[in-house]
Write a protein that holds these residues in place. Structure first.
Motif, PDB file in Angstrom:
ATOM      1  N   HIS A   1       0.707  -1.365  -0.322  1.00 30.07           N
ATOM      2  CA  HIS A   1      -0.172   0.112   0.472  1.00 30.07           C
ATOM      3  C   HIS A   1       0.770   0.811   0.219  1.00 30.07           C
ATOM      4  CE1 HIS A   1      -2.890   3.446   0.918  1.00 30.07           C
ATOM      5  NE2 HIS A   1      -3.737   2.060   1.156  1.00 30.07           N
ATOM      6  N   SER A   2       0.644   2.400  -0.613  1.00 32.62           N
ATOM      7  CA  SER A   2       1.138   3.662  -1.049  1.00 32.62           C
ATOM      8  C   SER A   2       1.107   4.343   0.331  1.00 32.62           C
ATOM      9  CB  SER A   2       0.462   4.146  -2.678  1.00 32.62           C
ATOM     10  OG  SER A   2      -0.228   4.640  -1.452  1.00 32.62           O
ATOM     11  N   CYS A   3       0.182   4.227   1.025  1.00 34.59           N
ATOM     12  CA  CYS A   3       0.546   5.247   2.715  1.00 34.59           C
ATOM     13  C   CYS A   3       1.525   4.626   3.640  1.00 34.59           C
ATOM     14  CB  CYS A   3      -0.721   4.875   3.118  1.00 34.59           C
ATOM     15  SG  CYS A   3      -0.384   3.469   4.039  1.00 34.59           S
ATOM     16  N   TRP A   4       1.972   3.209   3.022  1.00 37.20           N
ATOM     17  CA  TRP A   4       3.357   3.320   4.086  1.00 37.20           C
ATOM     18  C   TRP A   4       4.811   3.804   4.024  1.00 37.20           C
ATOM     19  CZ3 TRP A   4       1.937   0.631   8.158  1.00 37.20           C
ATOM     20  CH2 TRP A   4       1.048  -0.233   7.574  1.00 37.20           C
ATOM     21  N   ALA A   5       5.057   3.685   1.792  1.00 33.61           N
ATOM     22  CA  ALA A   5       5.438   5.462   1.583  1.00 33.61           C
ATOM     23  C   ALA A   5       5.635   6.430   1.984  1.00 33.61           C
ATOM     24  CB  ALA A   5       6.355   5.499   0.433  1.00 33.61           C
ATOM     25  N   GLU A   6       4.185   6.975   1.773  1.00 32.31           N
ATOM     26  CA  GLU A   6       4.422   8.186   2.300  1.00 32.31           C
ATOM     27  C   GLU A   6       4.065   8.485   3.744  1.00 32.31           C
ATOM     28  OE1 GLU A   6       0.211   9.347   0.444  1.00 32.31           O
ATOM     29  OE2 GLU A   6       0.650   8.552  -1.114  1.00 32.31           O
ATOM     30  N   TRP A   7       3.905   7.231   4.482  1.00 30.70           N
ATOM     31  CA  TRP A   7       3.945   8.229   6.045  1.00 30.70           C
ATOM     32  C   TRP A   7       5.187   8.203   5.885  1.00 30.70           C
ATOM     33  CZ3 TRP A   7       1.593   9.614  10.121  1.00 30.70           C
ATOM     34  CH2 TRP A   7       1.442   9.734  11.243  1.00 30.70           C
ATOM     35  N   ARG A   8       6.005   7.445   5.344  1.00 31.82           N
ATOM     36  CA  ARG A   8       8.134   7.630   6.294  1.00 31.82           C
ATOM     37  C   ARG A   8       8.055   8.973   5.963  1.00 31.82           C
ATOM     38  NH1 ARG A   8       7.563   1.608   4.651  1.00 31.82           N
ATOM     39  NH2 ARG A   8       8.364   2.270   2.954  1.00 31.82           N
ATOM     40  N   MET A   9       7.624   9.558   4.411  1.00 35.52           N
ATOM     41  CA  MET A   9       7.962  11.068   3.710  1.00 35.52           C
ATOM     42  C   MET A   9       7.688  12.109   5.173  1.00 35.52           C
ATOM     43  SD  MET A   9       8.304  10.387   0.265  1.00 35.52           S
ATOM     44  CE  MET A   9       6.204  10.192  -0.386  1.00 35.52           C
ATOM     45  N   GLY A  10       6.766  11.506   6.049  1.00 30.49           N
ATOM     46  CA  GLY A  10       5.918  12.712   6.585  1.00 30.49           C
ATOM     47  C   GLY A  10       4.277  12.944   6.372  1.00 30.49           C
ATOM     48  N   ARG A  11       4.390  12.330   5.348  1.00 31.98           N
ATOM     49  CA  ARG A  11       2.911  13.117   5.406  1.00 31.98           C
ATOM     50  C   ARG A  11       1.590  12.616   6.021  1.00 31.98           C
ATOM     51  NH1 ARG A  11       0.594  12.155  -0.303  1.00 31.98           N
ATOM     52  NH2 ARG A  11      -1.262  13.888   0.439  1.00 31.98           N
ATOM     53  N   ALA A  12       1.339  13.851   6.633  1.00 26.39           N
ATOM     54  CA  ALA A  12       0.399  13.222   8.209  1.00 26.39           C
ATOM     55  C   ALA A  12      -1.239  12.756   7.324  1.00 26.39           C
ATOM     56  CB  ALA A  12      -0.349  14.715   9.006  1.00 26.39           C
TER      57      ALA A  12
ATOM     58  N   LYS B   1      -1.924   9.322   7.512  1.00 28.95           N
ATOM     59  CA  LYS B   1      -2.025   8.502   9.452  1.00 28.95           C
ATOM     60  C   LYS B   1      -2.993   7.728   9.244  1.00 28.95           C
ATOM     61  CE  LYS B   1      -2.027   9.727  14.098  1.00 28.95           C
ATOM     62  NZ  LYS B   1      -1.237  10.290  15.329  1.00 28.95           N
ATOM     63  N   PRO B   2      -4.151   8.102   9.015  1.00 26.75           N
ATOM     64  CA  PRO B   2      -5.455   7.168   9.374  1.00 26.75           C
ATOM     65  C   PRO B   2      -5.420   6.032   8.519  1.00 26.75           C
ATOM     66  CG  PRO B   2      -6.384   9.544   9.000  1.00 26.75           C
ATOM     67  CD  PRO B   2      -4.740   9.969   8.890  1.00 26.75           C
ATOM     68  N   GLN B   3      -4.696   5.949   7.710  1.00 32.18           N
ATOM     69  CA  GLN B   3      -4.707   4.458   6.662  1.00 32.18           C
ATOM     70  C   GLN B   3      -3.943   4.109   7.017  1.00 32.18           C
ATOM     71  OE1 GLN B   3      -3.997   6.197   2.899  1.00 32.18           O
ATOM     72  NE2 GLN B   3      -5.798   5.880   1.484  1.00 32.18           N
ATOM     73  N   ALA B   4      -2.996   4.530   7.732  1.00 31.38           N
ATOM     74  CA  ALA B   4      -1.787   3.623   8.025  1.00 31.38           C
ATOM     75  C   ALA B   4      -2.008   3.151   9.403  1.00 31.38           C
ATOM     76  CB  ALA B   4      -0.442   4.125   8.171  1.00 31.38           C
ATOM     77  N   GLU B   5      -2.489   3.885  10.013  1.00 34.41           N
ATOM     78  CA  GLU B   5      -3.229   3.637  12.257  1.00 34.41           C
ATOM     79  C   GLU B   5      -4.465   1.897  11.356  1.00 34.41           C
ATOM     80  OE1 GLU B   5      -4.637   6.631  13.480  1.00 34.41           O
ATOM     81  OE2 GLU B   5      -2.827   7.207  14.533  1.00 34.41           O
ATOM     82  N   LEU B   6      -4.975   2.308   9.956  1.00 37.00           N
ATOM     83  CA  LEU B   6      -5.682   1.263  10.145  1.00 37.00           C
ATOM     84  C   LEU B   6      -5.217  -0.099   9.323  1.00 37.00           C
ATOM     85  CD1 LEU B   6      -8.798   0.049  10.158  1.00 37.00           C
ATOM     86  CD2 LEU B   6      -9.221   1.182   8.170  1.00 37.00           C
TER      87      LEU B   6
END
Length: 291
Positions: free
Chosen positions: A73-84, A87-92
Motif C-alpha cells: 500500500h502506498s500509504c506506508w511510503a507516504e507516512w515515512r515521508m511525513g505526510r500526516a 495517518k488514518p490509513q497507516a493506523e488502520l
C-alpha cells in the motif's frame, strides 16, 4: 487432538494452483492482480482486485501473503515521508497487520509451542487464545472514528477482511468465489477451527457444496469427499479411474502408513490416512492419468 485445521490450510495453499478451480479461484485472480500492478503505478492498492484478493487471502489463511500484499500500500511510503494525511490509513492497516500476525494457531503433533504467544499446544488453550484474539478483532471493527477517518477503498477493504477474521458468514462467502473448496477451507479457518477430521469435516463439505454448488470436476469432488469422510474404498475407486498402475499397486501401503502416523494420538488413527492422501491431491487432476 484430531483437529487438522492448520494442515488443511497449508495443504490448500500449497496445492491451490494444481486443483485448477477456475478463473474465480484466488490463485487465478492473483495472477491477474500482479499483471495489473504496472498500470496502478505508485498506488498498487488501486489495481483491480487488490482488496478482493486481500480478503480472500485472509479468508483462506494465507496470512504471510496477505501481509505482504497490504504492505505494498502506498500509504506506508507516504507516512515515512511525513505526510500526516495518510495517518488514518497507516493506523488502520497497522492494526490489521498486527491482528493477522497474531492469529492463533494450534500446534500440530510434534510441533510444540514455538510459534510465539499465538501458538497453542492444546485445543482448550487454542480456543482461549482465539476468543481473546476475536475480542481484539471486534474492537477494531467497532472503532467508528478509525474507519470514519479512513474512507474509501482502504477502509472498506480492511473492514471486509476484519469481518472475515471475525467469522462473518456473509463476508467469508463473498471472499471465496472460487467454489466450495475455498469456502470450506475458509469456514474451517474462521468459523469452525476446532472441527475434527473424522466425520465433522464431511458434513461441512456437504454444506459448502450446497452453498457454492459442485466443482468443475465431479471426480475431484468425489475424491475430496471420500477423503473427508475417511472412506478408503471410495478413495481407491475414484483413483482407479485416473491414476497409473504404480499408484494403485501401492495405495494400500500408503493408507496403512498414513494411519500409522496418527493425528493427535500415539495410536494409529484412521483420519491420518485422509491427511496423507490429501497431500497428494494437489498433483492429481482427474483425467490427467498421473500424480
Amino acid at each position: 487432538t484430531g483437529v487438522v485445521t492448520e494442515q488443511l490450510v497449508d495443504w490448500f495453499q500449497r496445492n491451490a494452483a494444481s486443483l485448477q478451480l477456475g478463473p474465480d479461484a484466488l490463485n487465478s485472480r492473483l495472477r491477474a492482480l500482479i499483471a495489473a500492478f504496472p498500470e496502478a503505478g505508485p498506488t498498487p492498492e488501486d489495481a483491480p482486485g487488490f482488496w478482493e484478493c486481500f480478503a480472500s487471502m485472509v479468508a483462506l489463511g494465507w496470512t504471510d501473503a496477505a501481509v505482504d500484499l497490504v504492505m505494498l500500500h502506498s500509504c506506508w511510503a507516504e507516512w515515512r515521508m511525513g505526510r500526516a494525511a495518510v495517518k488514518p490509513q497507516a493506523e488502520l492497516l497497522e492494526a490489521a497487520v498486527v491482528l493477522l500476525r497474531s492469529t492463533p494457531r494450534l500446534a500440530a503433533q510434534g510441533e510444540g509451542g514455538g510459534g510465539g504467544n499465538s501458538m497453542a499446544t492444546s485445543v482448550p488453550q487454542f480456543l482461549a487464545f482465539r476468543e481473546a484474539w476475536l475480542r481484539q478483532v471486534r474492537e477494531v471493527l467497532s472503532d467508528g472514528p478509525l474507519f470514519d477517518n479512513c474512507y474509501g477503498p482502504t477502509g472498506e477493504g480492511v473492514k471486509t477482511a476484519l469481518a472475515v477474521m471475525a467469522g462473518d458468514e456473509t463476508a467469508i462467502n463473498r471472499a471465496t468465489p472460487g467454489g466450495w473448496i475455498e469456502l470450506m477451507v475458509a469456514s474451517v479457518r474462521h468459523r469452525y477451527p476446532q472441527l475434527k477430521a473424522h466425520g465433522e469435516h464431511a458434513s461441512l463439505l456437504q454444506r459448502c457444496v450446497g452453498v457454492k454448488g459442485s466443482g468443475d470436476s465431479p471426480d475431484l469432488d468425489r475424491l475430496l469427499s471420500a477423503i473427508m469422510e475417511v472412506n478408503a474404498p471410495q478413495t481407491v475407486a475414484v483413483c482407479s479411474h485416473h491414476l497409473d498402475a504404480w499408484f494403485l499397486a501401492h495405495i494400500a501401503e500408503l493408507l496403512v502408513a498414513a494411519a500409522g502416523e496418527g493425528v493427535g494420538s500415539r495410536a494409529a488413527d484412521p483420519t491420518a490416512g485422509a491427511l496423507v492422501i490429501t497431500r497428494g491431491v494437489g498433483g492429481y487432476r482427474p483425467g490427467s492419468g498421473a500424480v
